[in-house]
Design a protein around this motif. Structure first.
Motif, PDB file in Angstrom:
ATOM      1  N   UNK A   1       0.836  -1.210   0.000  1.00 27.81           N
ATOM      2  CA  UNK A   1       0.000   0.000   0.000  1.00 27.81           C
ATOM      3  C   UNK A   1       0.866   1.254   0.000  1.00 27.81           C
ATOM      4  N   UNK A   2       1.880   1.274   0.876  1.00 25.56           N
ATOM      5  CA  UNK A   2       2.719   2.481   0.970  1.00 25.56           C
ATOM      6  C   UNK A   2       3.524   2.692  -0.317  1.00 25.56           C
ATOM      7  N   UNK A   3       4.135   1.598  -0.826  1.00 27.82           N
ATOM      8  CA  UNK A   3       4.940   1.774  -2.043  1.00 27.82           C
ATOM      9  C   UNK A   3       4.044   2.113  -3.232  1.00 27.82           C
TER      10      UNK A   3
ATOM     11  N   UNK B   1      15.482  13.654  -8.355  1.00 26.37           N
ATOM     12  CA  UNK B   1      16.557  12.749  -7.933  1.00 26.37           C
ATOM     13  C   UNK B   1      16.169  11.911  -6.736  1.00 26.37           C
ATOM     14  N   UNK B   2      15.766  12.589  -5.653  1.00 27.23           N
ATOM     15  CA  UNK B   2      15.406  11.876  -4.418  1.00 27.23           C
ATOM     16  C   UNK B   2      14.210  10.960  -4.679  1.00 27.23           C
TER      17      UNK B   2
ATOM     18  N   UNK C   1      14.043   6.655  -4.218  1.00 25.31           N
ATOM     19  CA  UNK C   1      13.084   5.937  -3.355  1.00 25.31           C
ATOM     20  C   UNK C   1      12.124   5.109  -4.225  1.00 25.31           C
ATOM     21  N   UNK C   2      11.744   5.674  -5.375  1.00 24.48           N
ATOM     22  CA  UNK C   2      10.801   4.964  -6.252  1.00 24.48           C
ATOM     23  C   UNK C   2      11.395   3.646  -6.739  1.00 24.48           C
ATOM     24  N   UNK C   3      12.711   3.656  -6.984  1.00 23.39           N
ATOM     25  CA  UNK C   3      13.362   2.430  -7.447  1.00 23.39           C
ATOM     26  C   UNK C   3      13.232   1.335  -6.367  1.00 23.39           C
TER      27      UNK C   3
ATOM     28  N   UNK D   1      10.857  -2.141  -6.349  1.00 24.41           N
ATOM     29  CA  UNK D   1      11.382  -3.472  -6.022  1.00 24.41           C
ATOM     30  C   UNK D   1      10.494  -4.112  -4.948  1.00 24.41           C
ATOM     31  N   UNK D   2      10.203  -3.331  -3.915  1.00 19.07           N
ATOM     32  CA  UNK D   2       9.348  -3.831  -2.832  1.00 19.07           C
ATOM     33  C   UNK D   2       7.994  -4.267  -3.404  1.00 19.07           C
TER      34      UNK D   2
END
Ligand code: HEM
Length: 396
Positions: free
Chosen positions: A175-177, A195-196, A200-202, A206-207
């Motif tokens: 849910x969070x990702x 950039x940031x 985190x999105x990468x 994956x998650x």
């Protein structure tokens, strides 16, 4: 399933309306106007028959011969034939999308994803949280009414708790990702920068891609473990009639292992979980799972789309459209699912005294069991008596 389709149809109705004015195409010699292009980019439906049908002689065979040599058909006609799928395209690209060189449904997909899906999805979550806050202010924490006995009764064994927590933790991570990924362009990138956000999105992607397997496996386990306790019965009507005593202190309608409210949660988890898993697998393995064209055929048979939208749903979809619909459906189900689970988490933790213990240690005080699941409590006591006739309680 039907309820979910209704929701999907209602969302589709929220799409921007049809362009009302017919642009004056004389100024462009019959070609697209700026209004056409802008409307298309806004994701609005435009009447493009003036181009769709203008692909040379309308004779596909004749057109194919001219694709490489610039014969009688102009470039514009060739491109229209490609765009509207009337050219018999052969490319060297492998896979199911090989024959499709141009697709414009991506604009509609993007507009819906960034627009109504995100807007109404977030509003829905906000409404759910406000409703829970209102419930808390009205009712407060649901306490155990009688005095605790200090005698504990086993409610869930270790495997049940393990399956529940694999599902709970994986769902929260998904849910969070998922929310992070869908809200990125609109809310997060302007605030945290590309950039940031991208770093985190990468990790989030994956998650999301990998933890989904834990969720799917636990969904199957939870279904197998608890389905027999979640078959609706007459007692549920009685429980519902008193709203489970949720709104009034001291009211405890009888319930088996799971009460009617929990059965609603269980079946929501199973149905939404299955649907979100199917659309998720379709996204994980692009172009391998195509369910929408078939589903739309079945939905069209009910006559509902005609009734609600005045037109049937499309029964022929390109591989890209299948993927776009999978993504939108995945998002719609996700928002609904998260909203329901927020309510579940509240009642399963801070909202009700004693609830979290059932899933933490697997044991509850007999008084809790008597108040919230009296039929189950009586059954457990009877079982314990049969097993050890001289002992009054199953576990001390
Ligand atoms: C921090 C998160 C969570 C907490 C604190 C929590 C708590 C609980 C508790 C205490 C119970 C047992 C209630 C009882 O003894 O009668 C329960 C049951 C259950 N949970 Fe969770 N849960 C969480 C997350 C989830 C998630 C994410 C899902 C599914 C996606 C889920 C699905 C279920 C189901 C299907 C049941 C059985 C039916 C019910 O009791 O409503 N739980 N949960």
């Amino acid at each position: 399933m039907r309820a979910l389709l209704w929701i999907a149809l209602s969302f589709m109705l929220a799409l921007p309306g049809f362009a009302e004015e017919v642009p004056d195409r004389a100024a462009t010699g019959g070609a697209q106007t700026l209004e056409d292009i802008m409307a298309r980019q806004r994701g609005e439906k435009i009447d493009d028959s003036f181009r769709r049908e203008a692909t040379g002689q309308g004779n596909v065979e004749a057109l194919i011969g001219q694709l490489g040599t610039r014969g009688a058909a102009s470039d514009a006609e060739v491109f229209r034939a490609l765009r509207y799928g009337s050219a018999d395209t052969r490319t060297s690209a492998p896979g199911p999308t090989a024959g499709l060189l141009i697709q414009d449904s991506g604009m509609k997909w993007l507009a819906f994803r960034e627009g109504p899906l995100l807007r109404y999805g977030l509003i829905f979550l906000g409404v759910m949280m406000a409703a829970i806050l209102a419930f808390y202010l009205y009712r407060g924490k649901i306490l155990i009414d009688g005095p605790k006995t200090g005698r504990m009764i086993i409610r869930f064994d270790a495997f049940e708790r393990f399956s529940h927590w694999v599902m709970g933790v994986s769902f929260i991570l998904l849910g969070l990702s998922g929310l992070y990924l869908i809200a990125g362009r609109k809310f997060l990138i302007p605030w945290m920068g590309h950039g940031v956000y991208a770093d985190i999105a990468e990790a989030g992607k994956w998650v999301h891609n990998n933890i989904s397997w834990a969720f799917m496996i636990s969904l199957v386990l939870v279904f197998i473990l608890w389905v027999k306790h979640n078959i609706p019965d007459r007692g549920d009507i009685q429980w519902m009639a008193k709203a489970g005593g949720l709104f009034s202190k001291g009211v405890h309608p009888p319930a088996k292992k799971f009460n009617a409210g929990q059965k609603i949660i269980f079946w929501s988890v199973i149905i939404l979980g299955f649907s979100i898993s199917l659309s998720g697998v379709a996204l994980l393995f692009p172009f391998e799972v195509s369910v929408f064209a078939k589903t739309f055929q079945i939905v069209n048979m009910t006559g509902l789309p005609n009734l609600i939208m005045g037109a049937p749903l499309p029964e022929v979809l390109s591989p890209y459209e299948e993927m776009q619909l999978s993504q939108l459906w995945h998002g719609i189900v996700a928002f609904l699912f998260i909203g329901i689970i927020i309510a579940h988490i509240y009642l399963g933790s801070v909202g009700m005294e004693g609830a979290i213990e059932t899933m933490a240690t697997g044991e509850v005080d007999e008084q809790w069991a008597k108040e919230h699941h009296s039929i189950w409590y009586d059954e457990e006591m009877a079982k314990a008596k049969d097993a050890a006739p001289d002992q009054a309680t199953p576990a001390e």
